[in-house]
Design an enzyme around this catalytic site. Sequence first.
Site, PDB file in Angstrom:
ATOM      1  N   HIS A  69      45.256  40.375  43.851  1.00 52.17           N
ATOM      2  CA  HIS A  69      45.591  41.367  42.823  1.00 52.17           C
ATOM      3  C   HIS A  69      46.872  40.945  42.083  1.00 52.17           C
ATOM      4  O   HIS A  69      46.981  41.093  40.866  1.00 52.17           O
ATOM      5  CB  HIS A  69      45.840  42.740  43.450  1.00 52.17           C
ATOM      6  CG  HIS A  69      44.646  43.317  44.174  1.00 52.17           C
ATOM      7  ND1 HIS A  69      44.641  43.539  45.530  1.00 52.17           N
ATOM      8  CD2 HIS A  69      43.445  43.739  43.721  1.00 52.17           C
ATOM      9  CE1 HIS A  69      43.477  44.072  45.880  1.00 52.17           C
ATOM     10  NE2 HIS A  69      42.731  44.193  44.803  1.00 52.17           N
ATOM     11  N   GLN A 115      31.534  54.573  43.204  1.00 56.15           N
ATOM     12  CA  GLN A 115      30.956  53.244  43.391  1.00 56.15           C
ATOM     13  C   GLN A 115      30.639  52.920  44.846  1.00 56.15           C
ATOM     14  O   GLN A 115      30.239  51.811  45.168  1.00 56.15           O
ATOM     15  CB  GLN A 115      31.840  52.170  42.774  1.00 56.15           C
ATOM     16  CG  GLN A 115      33.138  51.899  43.500  1.00 56.15           C
ATOM     17  CD  GLN A 115      34.022  51.000  42.669  1.00 56.15           C
ATOM     18  OE1 GLN A 115      34.518  51.371  41.619  1.00 56.15           O
ATOM     19  NE2 GLN A 115      34.241  49.774  43.149  1.00 56.15           N
ATOM     20  N   GLY A 168      39.167  39.938  38.408  1.00 55.39           N
ATOM     21  CA  GLY A 168      39.059  38.724  39.221  1.00 55.39           C
ATOM     22  C   GLY A 168      37.649  38.161  39.156  1.00 55.39           C
ATOM     23  O   GLY A 168      36.679  38.911  39.242  1.00 55.39           O
TER      24      GLY A 168
HETATM   25  P1  AMP Z   1      39.446  45.658  44.135  1.00 54.12           P
HETATM   26  O1  AMP Z   1      40.724  46.344  44.410  1.00 54.12           O
HETATM   27  O2  AMP Z   1      38.867  44.924  45.317  1.00 54.12           O
HETATM   28  O3  AMP Z   1      38.446  46.520  43.426  1.00 54.12           O
HETATM   29  O4  AMP Z   1      39.788  44.489  43.119  1.00 54.12           O
HETATM   30  C1  AMP Z   1      40.509  44.738  41.945  1.00 54.12           C
HETATM   31  C2  AMP Z   1      40.515  43.492  41.108  1.00 54.12           C
HETATM   32  O5  AMP Z   1      41.097  42.422  41.854  1.00 54.12           O
HETATM   33  C3  AMP Z   1      39.085  43.048  40.722  1.00 54.12           C
HETATM   34  O6  AMP Z   1      39.087  42.593  39.383  1.00 54.12           O
HETATM   35  C4  AMP Z   1      38.834  41.922  41.704  1.00 54.12           C
HETATM   36  O7  AMP Z   1      37.907  40.968  41.224  1.00 54.12           O
HETATM   37  C5  AMP Z   1      40.222  41.316  41.844  1.00 54.12           C
HETATM   38  N1  AMP Z   1      40.330  40.552  43.076  1.00 54.12           N
HETATM   39  C6  AMP Z   1      39.960  40.941  44.317  1.00 54.12           C
HETATM   40  N2  AMP Z   1      40.147  39.943  45.193  1.00 54.12           N
HETATM   41  C7  AMP Z   1      40.644  38.884  44.488  1.00 54.12           C
HETATM   42  C8  AMP Z   1      41.037  37.560  44.821  1.00 54.12           C
HETATM   43  N3  AMP Z   1      40.953  37.107  46.060  1.00 54.12           N
HETATM   44  N4  AMP Z   1      41.506  36.765  43.841  1.00 54.12           N
HETATM   45  C9  AMP Z   1      41.609  37.215  42.561  1.00 54.12           C
HETATM   46  N5  AMP Z   1      41.253  38.455  42.178  1.00 54.12           N
HETATM   47  C10 AMP Z   1      40.775  39.281  43.128  1.00 54.12           C
END
Ligand code: AMP
Length: 287
Positions: free
Chosen positions: A37, A61, A147
């Site tokens: 993040h 979701q 991401g």
């Molecule tokens: P989440 O909190 O899991 O919904 O993720 C929030 C954002 O962080 C989304 O756009 C994900 O794709 C991104 N994200 C999660 N894990 C990673 C990672 N390991 N590297 C880069 N971005 C990430």
Amino acid sequence: MDLITSPVELRAWVAEMRSTRRTIALVPTMGALHEGHLSLIDVARDLADVVVVSAFVNPLQFEDKSDFDRYPLTIEADETMCRERRVDVLYRPDPEAMYPRGFSTSIHIERLSEILEGASRPGHFDGVATVVAKLLVSAEPDVAVFGSKDFQQVALVRRMVTDLGFSVRIVSAPTVREHDGLAMSSRNVRLSDSGRIAARSIPRGLEAALAEFSSGRTDPAVLEATVRSRLVSNSLVSVDYVHVVDPVTLAPVVSAEPGHVVLVAAIVDGVRLIDNAELGTTLFQFR
Ligand code: AMP
């Protein structure tokens, strides 16, 4: 850093930024922040004058209520990390403000929402699209950073933004990995010790497919079988799908080319993990 909990307050803040002609970047998250993040926040900082990070565990979701209930919450740590990263606003909307009584609207993106993750998690992407649309309406960002780890999510958001005419630029940032290659994820904390070791087979499988592709193999079935063979060599891992796809339509390809993407989903010791790799690149970006 401002802490904001209602869409009304956020819109007032956005109006103030707009009045001084400052550009806004949005980084949508579900909190439980990690280095992945933070890398998005760094990208956002380079692309706009001010950065809004949203942290909202979006009930819409989660097709499985127990998955929602178990989602990690690290509220204070998130706040500290955002301050350290010079985030301008941490937006943690109250669920009642996000979804007022009687909320009945849902955004469904045909086909892209129904395949791959969508096939295994019915309704998941309707929830994602709906919350992202709401965040875009409230934050009016010039740019939103996602991401590429959640490859299908970015493809879907791009489709929605084009279809609904949001004037926002969607940027996707590379996946940040642990030292052994496992993609960072808020869900990794749920892995048992043996599950954590078994999870390495995912990046190992992707790496093997990339190596085969760079040595001239272009049959998607062969590349997919390579990933599968690495995964099933461990009894804690059950494969949901492995597919080589077009990066925009996510449709299966007939012959693999640079820019096509290998998408993987597997359940490792009870935890669903996803990952992907772009053909023609290398997986590990040691920092
Ligand atoms: P989440 O909190 O899991 O919904 O993720 C929030 C954002 O962080 C989304 O756009 C994900 O794709 C991104 N994200 C999660 N894990 C990673 C990672 N390991 N590297 C880069 N971005 C990430």
